[in-house]
Design an enzyme around this catalytic site. Structure first.
Site, PDB file in Angstrom:
ATOM      1  N   SER A  12       5.039   7.477   9.924  1.00 17.18           N
ATOM      2  CA  SER A  12       5.066   8.232  11.176  1.00 17.18           C
ATOM      3  C   SER A  12       4.988   7.298  12.385  1.00 17.18           C
ATOM      4  CB  SER A  12       3.898   9.212  11.198  1.00 17.18           C
ATOM      5  OG  SER A  12       2.696   8.491  11.143  1.00 17.18           O
TER       6      SER A  12
ATOM      7  N   LYS B 264       0.860  -1.193   0.000  1.00 15.95           N
ATOM      8  CA  LYS B 264       0.000   0.000   0.000  1.00 15.95           C
ATOM      9  C   LYS B 264       0.892   1.239   0.000  1.00 15.95           C
ATOM     10  CE  LYS B 264      -1.634   3.019   2.620  1.00 15.95           C
ATOM     11  NZ  LYS B 264      -1.679   4.142   1.669  1.00 15.95           N
TER      12      LYS B 264
ATOM     13  N   SER C 282       1.708   5.366  -0.429  1.00 15.47           N
ATOM     14  CA  SER C 282       0.992   6.565   0.004  1.00 15.47           C
ATOM     15  C   SER C 282       0.087   7.064  -1.117  1.00 15.47           C
ATOM     16  CB  SER C 282       1.994   7.656   0.367  1.00 15.47           C
ATOM     17  OG  SER C 282       1.319   8.874   0.520  1.00 15.47           O
TER      18      SER C 282
ATOM     19  N   CYS D 131      13.425  10.831   7.173  1.00 14.06           N
ATOM     20  CA  CYS D 131      13.438  10.419   8.582  1.00 14.06           C
ATOM     21  C   CYS D 131      14.831  10.535   9.191  1.00 14.06           C
ATOM     22  CB  CYS D 131      12.956   8.983   8.685  1.00 14.06           C
ATOM     23  SG  CYS D 131      13.844   7.926   7.549  1.00 14.06           S
TER      24      CYS D 131
ATOM     25  N   GLU E  19       9.715   1.201  10.567  1.00 16.94           N
ATOM     26  CA  GLU E  19      10.728   2.252  10.322  1.00 16.94           C
ATOM     27  C   GLU E  19      10.001   3.563  10.533  1.00 16.94           C
ATOM     28  OE1 GLU E  19      13.847   1.867   9.760  1.00 16.94           O
ATOM     29  OE2 GLU E  19      14.057  -0.202   9.078  1.00 16.94           O
TER      30      GLU E  19
ATOM     31  N   GLU F 241      10.051  15.988  15.094  1.00 14.52           N
ATOM     32  CA  GLU F 241      10.599  16.064  13.741  1.00 14.52           C
ATOM     33  C   GLU F 241       9.932  17.227  12.993  1.00 14.52           C
ATOM     34  OE1 GLU F 241       9.360  12.446  11.907  1.00 14.52           O
ATOM     35  OE2 GLU F 241      11.270  12.139  10.941  1.00 14.52           O
TER      36      GLU F 241
HETATM   37  P1  NAP Z   1       2.287   8.374   7.591  1.00 18.88           P
HETATM   38  O1  NAP Z   1       1.243   9.424   7.609  1.00 18.88           O
HETATM   39  O2  NAP Z   1       2.456   7.533   8.786  1.00 18.88           O
HETATM   40  O3  NAP Z   1       1.976   7.496   6.308  1.00 18.88           O
HETATM   41  C1  NAP Z   1       2.760   6.381   5.959  1.00 18.88           C
HETATM   42  C2  NAP Z   1       1.888   5.355   5.281  1.00 18.88           C
HETATM   43  O4  NAP Z   1       0.914   4.891   6.209  1.00 18.88           O
HETATM   44  C3  NAP Z   1       1.112   5.924   4.090  1.00 18.88           C
HETATM   45  O5  NAP Z   1       0.996   4.920   3.111  1.00 18.88           O
HETATM   46  C4  NAP Z   1      -0.238   6.214   4.705  1.00 18.88           C
HETATM   47  O6  NAP Z   1      -1.282   6.208   3.763  1.00 18.88           O
HETATM   48  C5  NAP Z   1      -0.375   5.026   5.639  1.00 18.88           C
HETATM   49  N1  NAP Z   1      -1.349   5.185   6.707  1.00 18.88           N
HETATM   50  C6  NAP Z   1      -1.798   6.311   7.293  1.00 18.88           C
HETATM   51  N2  NAP Z   1      -2.706   6.006   8.248  1.00 18.88           N
HETATM   52  C7  NAP Z   1      -2.831   4.652   8.260  1.00 18.88           C
HETATM   53  C8  NAP Z   1      -3.606   3.718   9.015  1.00 18.88           C
HETATM   54  N3  NAP Z   1      -4.453   4.117   9.974  1.00 18.88           N
HETATM   55  N4  NAP Z   1      -3.467   2.390   8.738  1.00 18.88           N
HETATM   56  C9  NAP Z   1      -2.634   1.968   7.791  1.00 18.88           C
HETATM   57  N5  NAP Z   1      -1.881   2.808   7.038  1.00 18.88           N
HETATM   58  C10 NAP Z   1      -1.969   4.129   7.284  1.00 18.88           C
HETATM   59  O7  NAP Z   1       3.721   8.987   7.289  1.00 18.88           O
HETATM   60  P2  NAP Z   1       4.128   9.937   6.120  1.00 18.88           P
HETATM   61  O8  NAP Z   1       3.684  11.311   6.466  1.00 18.88           O
HETATM   62  O9  NAP Z   1       3.722   9.376   4.810  1.00 18.88           O
HETATM   63  O10 NAP Z   1       5.722   9.822   6.189  1.00 18.88           O
HETATM   64  C11 NAP Z   1       6.472  10.642   7.000  1.00 18.88           C
HETATM   65  C12 NAP Z   1       6.935   9.883   8.230  1.00 18.88           C
HETATM   66  O11 NAP Z   1       7.605   8.697   7.844  1.00 18.88           O
HETATM   67  C13 NAP Z   1       7.949  10.679   9.018  1.00 18.88           C
HETATM   68  O12 NAP Z   1       7.670  10.591  10.391  1.00 18.88           O
HETATM   69  C14 NAP Z   1       9.262   9.979   8.707  1.00 18.88           C
HETATM   70  O13 NAP Z   1      10.232  10.127   9.694  1.00 18.88           O
HETATM   71  C15 NAP Z   1       8.827   8.574   8.536  1.00 18.88           C
HETATM   72  N6  NAP Z   1       9.800   7.834   7.727  1.00 18.88           N
HETATM   73  C16 NAP Z   1      10.562   6.923   8.354  1.00 18.88           C
HETATM   74  C17 NAP Z   1      11.519   6.233   7.640  1.00 18.88           C
HETATM   75  C18 NAP Z   1      12.383   5.214   8.316  1.00 18.88           C
HETATM   76  O14 NAP Z   1      12.991   4.421   7.612  1.00 18.88           O
HETATM   77  N7  NAP Z   1      12.452   5.182   9.634  1.00 18.88           N
HETATM   78  C19 NAP Z   1      11.680   6.459   6.266  1.00 18.88           C
HETATM   79  C20 NAP Z   1      10.861   7.400   5.652  1.00 18.88           C
HETATM   80  C21 NAP Z   1       9.910   8.083   6.409  1.00 18.88           C
HETATM   81  P3  NAP Z   1      -1.755   7.539   2.992  1.00 18.88           P
HETATM   82  O15 NAP Z   1      -0.523   8.341   2.655  1.00 18.88           O
HETATM   83  O16 NAP Z   1      -2.426   6.986   1.794  1.00 18.88           O
HETATM   84  O17 NAP Z   1      -2.645   8.265   3.936  1.00 18.88           O
END
Ligand code: NAP
Length: 530
Positions: free
Chosen positions: A278, A224, A226, A333, A299, A430
């Site tokens: 996140s 899945k 984004s 991240c 992650e 962050e």
């Molecule tokens: P996010 O809002 O958590 O979204 C990540 C993924 O989760 C997207 O595909 C999103 O779908 C999906 N999602 C959202 N709510 C969900 C739920 N209730 N159930 C299942 N899936 C759900 O994060 P983001 O804003 O895209 O990414 C930024 C974050 O990722 C930052 O905090 C960053 O630090 C972290 N990150 C971490 C790493 C690492 O390797 N540690 C690498 C890259 C990014 P939709 O987008 O379709 O809503």
């Protein structure tokens, strides 16, 4: 993001903007742009002809619309133009994608490692041979500069190449028996169907880092991506099919995130969840995995300290901190979130760093010279604004930048804040944007204490010319990755993952395989019998 009931065609405006390529780029980009297109319509045609502009989900090897016909518009964050519409899927499509992955598992997992490896290698070759098209898609839907997108394609492809090789290196064990008519074996077997949920900031690499090892181990996958960046994921899936990865081994659904996520969590056929995103969503997925006791890798977010000691080489520290902070406009991240500078070098560093930040060119990622693209959406921009306002209200100085960029949309000025302290939101959270907060410290002990004073533990950076200090500080930092005199440290051959609330498990490297394998102990008994 809202789902729409009418499908929308790719916007001519978006593609006209893509046509900027041909007019403004100089070598080497002009060369790339000539290869891609000089005319907007030709750009679309090229993507269509290559079969890479896919706008449907992939289930069981078939390209599928949402069952109720709903769609999501994918927008170019640099222009606001609609690039394409993709299906807004939910529970039913996800259930079918899981079934398809489940049914394919029995055949894919029984192929020899060498057969799986060959498919992955072919996928790698196809990604590399479509590097420019994939990079264009990444810049169009995510906004990062084209040069960074090209870098992401190479980085993302490298995971497929690496895990194609690792597929052949899954070793078990034979343990010395405790009873002489027994033999004790350890087998490693694929975990089963994997649900992979990925973010928008690396539309390709966050997928290949999961799907590469999963397929190498013999697992099948439901991805899945984004909703902001599904087009790159769909293009990669198209290339996987062309590479001979069988229908059903890799499925892609997108749309209603919580419905898709819940369906993956509730299914007893899904044996593993792997997530990048996140910390808040990661915690929900961890809790949701409990009901079916799935394996889980997370992650999550970081809050990276970047520590510049008095004995650092100033040029190396400025260059490294700049790269660690401003890559992808601060939306990674592992981006430096807090730059801790020792008092003896603070003024010199702050001046040189601010000068370098002022030179960063902001703009559409398709325009030559751009090194800072837009933020992904308005919510991201508002978060950055709130954190800058909070810091300045609590006494931080704006050294440079500090507001929305005159380009409008979601562009923000590359910003340096001085005299930041622990009471400010930006110390704890962050910022995920182009804002570099500078903080002073006196001693090594104080720097380590400040660096570790957070719930996150993903990446940390130190700049020093002292070898003893390098060892001491690297060992004391509670982080999964430490860069010494270097701001860009991710590679497919090294383990990537966090301590504390930055996650569980590791991706990349030989350790990345373990996340997709079960360990089975087999006791062969009664060997003295017939
Ligand atoms: P996010 O809002 O958590 O979204 C990540 C993924 O989760 C997207 O595909 C999103 O779908 C999906 N999602 C959202 N709510 C969900 C739920 N209730 N159930 C299942 N899936 C759900 O994060 P983001 O804003 O895209 O990414 C930024 C974050 O990722 C930052 O905090 C960053 O630090 C972290 N990150 C971490 C790493 C690492 O390797 N540690 C690498 C890259 C990014 P939709 O987008 O379709 O809503």
């Amino acid at each position: 993001m809202a789902c729409f009931s009418l499908a929308t065609q790719p916007s001519p405006m978006a593609m006209r903007r893509a046509g900027l390529l041909g007019r403004h780029f100089a070598s080497p980009f002009r060369l790339l742009c000539r290869q891609i297109s000089v005319e907007p319509q030709a750009t679309v045609d090229r993507l269509k002809e290559s079969g890479l502009l896919r706008t449907q989900g992939l289930i069981g090897g078939k390209w599928i619309d949402a069952y109720d016909g709903k769609t999501i518009q994918v927008q170019n964050p640099a222009t606001g133009d609609v690039i394409a519409s993709v299906p807004c899927m939910g529970r039913n499509e996800t259930t079918n994608a899981i079934s398809s992955a489940y049914n394919t598992f029995s055949s894919w997992s029984k192929l020899t490692a060498s057969e799986r490896s060959k498919c992955l290698r072919k996928w790698y070759d196809l990604i590399i041979s479509h590097k420019e098209d994939l990079a264009l898609l990444i810049t169009l839907e995510q906004g990062k500069p084209l040069k960074e997108s090209l870098g992401e394609v190479s980085y993302g492809a490298a995971f497929i190449e690496f895990f194609a090789e690792e597929a052949k290196r899954i070793y078990g064990d034979i343990i010395a028996p405790t009873i002489d008519d027994r033999r004790l074996l350890v087998l490693k077997q694929p975990v089963g169907v994997v649900g992979a949920i990925t973010p928008w900031n690396f539309p390709l690499a966050m997928i290949t880092r999961k799907v590469g090892p999963a397929l190498a181990c013999g697992c099948t996958v439901v991805v899945k991506p984004s909703e902001y960046t599904p087009l790159t994921a769909l293009a990669a899936a198209e290339l996987a099919l062309q590479a001979g990865i069988p229908p059903g081994a890799l499925n892609v659904v997108m749309g209603n995130a919580s419905d898709i996520g819940d369906t993956l969590l509730e299914s007893t056929q899904v044996r593993k969840i792997t997530f990048t995103g996140s910390t808040a969503v990661g915690k929900k997925l961890m809790a949701g995995s409990a009901s079916t006791v799935k394996k889980i890798s997370l992650e999550l977010g970081g809050n990276a300290p970047c520590i510049v000691f008095d004995d650092a080489d100033l040029d190396v520290a400025v260059k490294g901190s700049l790269a660690a902070k401003f890559r992808n406009s601060g939306q990674t991240c592992v981006c430096a979130n807090r730059i801790l500078v020792q008092e003896g070098i603070y003024e010199k560093f702050a001046n040189a760093f601010a000068k370098a930040v002022q030179a960063l060119q902001v703009g559409n990622g398709l325009i030559e010279g751009t090194v800072q693209g837009p933020l992904i959406n308005e919510a991201a921009l508002e978060k950055v604004e709130t954190m800058v306002q909070d810091a300045t209200a609590k006494g931080a100085d704006v050294v440079t930048g500090g507001k929305r960029h005159s380009l409008g949309m979601t562009f923000y000025e590359p910003t340096v804040l001085g005299n930041v302290n622990k009471e400010m939101l930006i110390f704890r959270q962050e910022v995920f944007g182009p804002v570099a907060p500078l903080m002073r410290f006196k001693t090594e002990e104080e720097a380590i204490q400040m660096a570790n004073d957070t719930n996150a533990g993903l990446a940390a950076y130190i700049f020093t010319t002292s070898m003893p200090r390098t060892w001491r500080v690297s060992e004391a930092l509670e982080y999964g990755l430490v860069g010494v005199n270097e701001g860009l440290i991710s590679t497919e051959v090294a383990p990537f993952g966090g301590f504390k609330q930055s996650g569980l498990g590791r991706e990349g490297s030989k350790y990345g395989m373990d996340e997709y394998l079960e360990i089975k102990y087999v006791c062969l008994g009664n060997l003295k019998g017939t």
